[in-house]
Each structure stands twice: as C-alpha cells, then as structure tokens.
Design a protein around this motif. Structure first.
Motif, mmCIF file in Angstrom:
data_model
loop_
_atom_site.group_PDB
_atom_site.id
_atom_site.type_symbol
_atom_site.label_atom_id
_atom_site.label_comp_id
_atom_site.label_asym_id
_atom_site.label_seq_id
_atom_site.Cartn_x
_atom_site.Cartn_y
_atom_site.Cartn_z
ATOM 1 N N VAL A 38 31.432 50.712 46.565
ATOM 2 C CA VAL A 38 31.571 49.494 45.770
ATOM 3 C C VAL A 38 32.161 48.412 46.658
ATOM 4 O O VAL A 38 33.170 48.649 47.336
ATOM 5 C CB VAL A 38 32.484 49.731 44.550
ATOM 6 C CG1 VAL A 38 32.707 48.432 43.779
ATOM 7 C CG2 VAL A 38 31.892 50.802 43.644
ATOM 8 N N VAL A 39 31.544 47.223 46.673
ATOM 9 C CA VAL A 39 32.083 46.119 47.465
ATOM 10 C C VAL A 39 32.865 45.184 46.544
ATOM 11 O O VAL A 39 32.551 45.053 45.361
ATOM 12 C CB VAL A 39 30.968 45.350 48.200
ATOM 13 C CG1 VAL A 39 30.284 46.252 49.218
ATOM 14 C CG2 VAL A 39 29.922 44.792 47.235
ATOM 15 N N ASP A 40 33.898 44.537 47.101
ATOM 16 C CA ASP A 40 34.789 43.717 46.283
ATOM 17 C C ASP A 40 34.135 42.430 45.790
ATOM 18 O O ASP A 40 34.370 41.988 44.678
ATOM 19 C CB ASP A 40 36.056 43.369 47.069
ATOM 20 C CG ASP A 40 36.961 44.568 47.236
ATOM 21 O OD1 ASP A 40 36.843 45.515 46.430
ATOM 22 O OD2 ASP A 40 37.780 44.573 48.168
ATOM 23 N N THR A 41 33.347 41.781 46.664
ATOM 24 C CA THR A 41 32.715 40.511 46.309
ATOM 25 C C THR A 41 31.308 40.472 46.871
ATOM 26 O O THR A 41 30.877 41.392 47.590
ATOM 27 C CB THR A 41 33.499 39.311 46.882
ATOM 28 O OG1 THR A 41 33.407 39.346 48.320
ATOM 29 C CG2 THR A 41 34.958 39.332 46.467
ATOM 30 N N GLY A 44 30.539 41.280 50.573
ATOM 31 C CA GLY A 44 30.478 42.670 51.000
ATOM 32 C C GLY A 44 29.077 43.250 50.942
ATOM 33 O O GLY A 44 28.805 44.305 51.524
ATOM 34 N N LYS A 121 33.990 32.742 48.029
ATOM 35 C CA LYS A 121 35.315 32.632 48.623
ATOM 36 C C LYS A 121 36.124 31.458 48.076
ATOM 37 O O LYS A 121 37.280 31.274 48.447
ATOM 38 C CB LYS A 121 35.182 32.494 50.154
ATOM 39 C CG LYS A 121 34.840 33.797 50.853
ATOM 40 C CD LYS A 121 34.676 33.576 52.345
ATOM 41 C CE LYS A 121 34.681 34.893 53.107
ATOM 42 N NZ LYS A 121 36.030 35.446 53.292
#
Length: 382
Positions: A38-41, A44, A121
C-alpha cells in the motif's frame, strides 16, 4: 455444539481453498501485489511499470523487444518520474516549503505530471507554455489545478521564450513570499530529472530482465530518460549494455552523435511531441559520449508503427512511443537474433487521437500513404 464445530471447519476449509485457488490462477499478480503493498499517496504509485514483450516484432527480429509501459503512471506518461524528482530535489535543497509554488515551462506531459505531484503534495503550480498548444491541453492543466500562461512561441535563445518567462515568474514569487518559497524546476537542465531514471527506471529494467538486457534505446527531449537509464545500465553491466538515441526530423542530436560532435544539422519538423532537441541539455551532457550510436526515425515510420502496435499488440500509443518502438526494432536488426532490446512506451494515444487517427490530419501531413492498406480501418476520424 457439533454443528458449530462443523460450520467452523467448513468455513476454514472454504477460505483456505479460495486462497489456494487465487494463488494458483494469479501467481504473478499476487507476487506483484505483495511487493507493491500500500502506498501512502499518489506519488508512491509512480514507477514500477511492467515491461511488455512486443510479440510480433520480437518474432520478426528473433530478439526480445520489450516496451516499458510508462502510460501506466498516474499522470499517464513517463514524465511523472521527472516531475516527482524535480519537486523532491527542490524540497531537499530547502527551496520549496509547505504551501510553496512550483513553476515550469512545458508544452506537454511534464506539466501534467507536475500537476498531479503538486496536488498530492499540496503545492501550487504555475505553467508557461507556447500558445501554439491546443486548448484541450490548457484546459486539462487548469482542471488539474494549475495556473496556465500561454505565451508566444519563440526560440530558446529569446528572452521571451516560455522557459525564461517561467524562471522570472518563480524569481518574483520567491522575493514576494520567501516564507513558502517558489522554484523554477527547469526540467531540461535540472539533473534531478536524470537522477529519476538512474534511481528508478534503470534499476527496474535491470531487475525485470534479470540483467539480461543487451540494449536500450529511446528518443530524448530533456535528455533525462536516455541519460539516466544509460548511466545506470552502463555502470551495472560494466559497459556491456549498448545504448542508442532515437531522433525525429527537426532535431540536431542524430547528426551531432553520428558526426562525433562535429555537426548540428536540422531539417524539417516532426509530428512527434516532446522529443527532438536543438542542443545538448545538461541532463544529457555527461552521457552523450557513452552512447553507442543514434538512429534517425522518419515520421512515416513512426505513424505506421502507431497503427501496427494497435493492430498487432493492442497497444494504443502516441507517436513518440511508436518512434521508440521503431528504433527498438532497428536496434534488434542491427544486433541480430537472440538479444534483448528495451525501449520506453512513453504515453498513450489518448491526447493525440484527434490527429493520429484523422484522415484530414494525415492528409495534411502527407502521411496518409504511410498507413498500410490493411490498417486503414483504424482511420476512423474525418
């Protein structure tokens, strides 16, 4: 009690059977999913794109011709990688703080990549571009949250070139709001672009081919992809992997490389977007002497390959990607059978369909006759 026990055993057995079946029918998918996690944002999810074997061209040449599916990046192109790294570089150098502004001069996919990265971001984005670009491209960037300034298209040497206007805009913002900061990311000469491909694209290609890649080829605009991948593959293979530049009409790089740096001949223009160059950028400068050669790819070859890839491989590619595929085929033919050649499938045809598959547009570019008869069925737009 006995019924409860039987039901529990049954549920356990059913769950185990389902898991076993999933692993049996989708072993590759499960392995990739476990590695990705799983990527945070959104950022990723940039990179780690698959290599696709182009079966028809591989069979024709006796080689493994592989295309890296960069159209699977969140922003739809390879430029997501460069966008992420030029922003990371500004953060690392303290030039960009929370709530700051990114400014870039770009006519294409880098702007779209930056728009996605900046939204994820929390940065503002300002884009300068030539006013020759389509309204659709301007609208898309604005939809993604960018502030867009279309300006007259003039040469790089002119102080009113869109890149220099972007630089001045960033400098103004930095003076007005030093607390948050502003940065001109300067994709052409910011070697963080090259670094993206040294640290991500090159290692991915090496791992995916288990080190059995023999050659790499792609076109260049900023030079980041070609330089970064070349640098990594040359280093990791002790120079064994060959690297070739692919160049469209209107660019000087083929003549520069083939003449050993003596000539910068430019003639005509090209239907391809975002590639070709009138100079050696800072991204490319250190690796230009590492290249093993260059190939000139005509628009006729590129447009025919757009249609071939769609018909033979089910790949819906833009003209720049198709040019790369032509180059990979020619490199494979140069090396001979039993070699592995990798290239970049930079983006899909979605942003260019109104031209690439338009009878009127093809006629206007004198490219209608370049489409093989059996592929004319794909010319579906007037």
């Amino acid at each position: 009690m006995a019924n409860v026990l039987r039901n529990s055993v049954r549920r356990f057995a059913t769950t185990a059977a389902r898991a076993a079946t999933a692993e049996t029918v989708n072993t590759y998918g499960i392995r990739v999913s476990q590695a990705q996690g799983v990527v945070d944002t959104l950022v990723g999810a940039i990179g780690n794109t698959p290599l696709i074997k182009l079966k028809k061209l591989s069979a024709e040449t006796g080689c493994n011709i592989l295309g890296k599916a960069e159209f699977q990046n969140p922003g739809g192109s390879i430029k997501d990688r460069a966008a992420l790294y030029v922003v990371k570089d500004a953060e690392e150098r303290g030039l960009l703080k929370p709530g700051g502004t990114v400014v870039e001069g770009t006519a294409g996919n880098t702007g779209i990549g930056l728009a996605h990265v900046c939204r994820a971001k929390g940065y503002k984005l300002v884009i300068y571009m030539p006013n020759t670009q389509s309204q659709g491209k301007i609208d898309l960037l604005r939809l993604l949250g960018a502030e867009v300034y279309p300006v007259p298209a003039v040469a790089w040497e002119n102080s009113e070139n869109y890149n220099w206007q972007a630089k001045r805009h960033a400098e103004r913002l930095q003076k007005e709001d030093p607390e948050h900061g502003a940065v001109w990311t300067n994709q052409f000469d910011n070697i963080a672009n090259r670094r993206a491909h040294i640290e991500t694209t090159g290692p991915e290609i090496w791992a995916q081919t288990i080190g059995k890649v023999d050659a790499f080829t792609c076109a260049t605009g900023t030079g980041g992809t070609l330089a970064g991948v070349t640098r990594f593959l040359k280093d990791v293979s002790d120079g064994r992997v060959k690297s070739f530049l692919a160049d469209p009409p209107g660019s000087v790089l083929h003549s520069y490389i083939s003449s050993g740096g003596q000539l910068k001949e430019r003639s005509g223009g090209s239907i391809t977007e975002g590639i070709g160059q009138g100079r050696v950028t800072d991204n490319l400068e250190n690796e230009v002497k590492e290249l093993d050669g260059s190939l000139f790819i005509s628009d006729e070859k590129s447009i025919a390959m757009v249609y071939r890839c769609l018909d033979e491989e089910g790949l819906y590619l833009g003209a720049s990607s198709a040019l790369n595929v032509v180059a990979a085929k020619e490199v494979a033919e140069k090396l001979g059978p039993n070699h592995t050649v990798v290239t970049m499938l930079c983006d899909g045809a979605y942003r260019y369909a109104d031209r690439l598959f338009s009878d009127k547009w093809l006629q206007s570019k004198n490219l209608r006759q370049a489409i093989p008869k059996h592929l004319e069925k794909y010319i579906v737009l007037p």
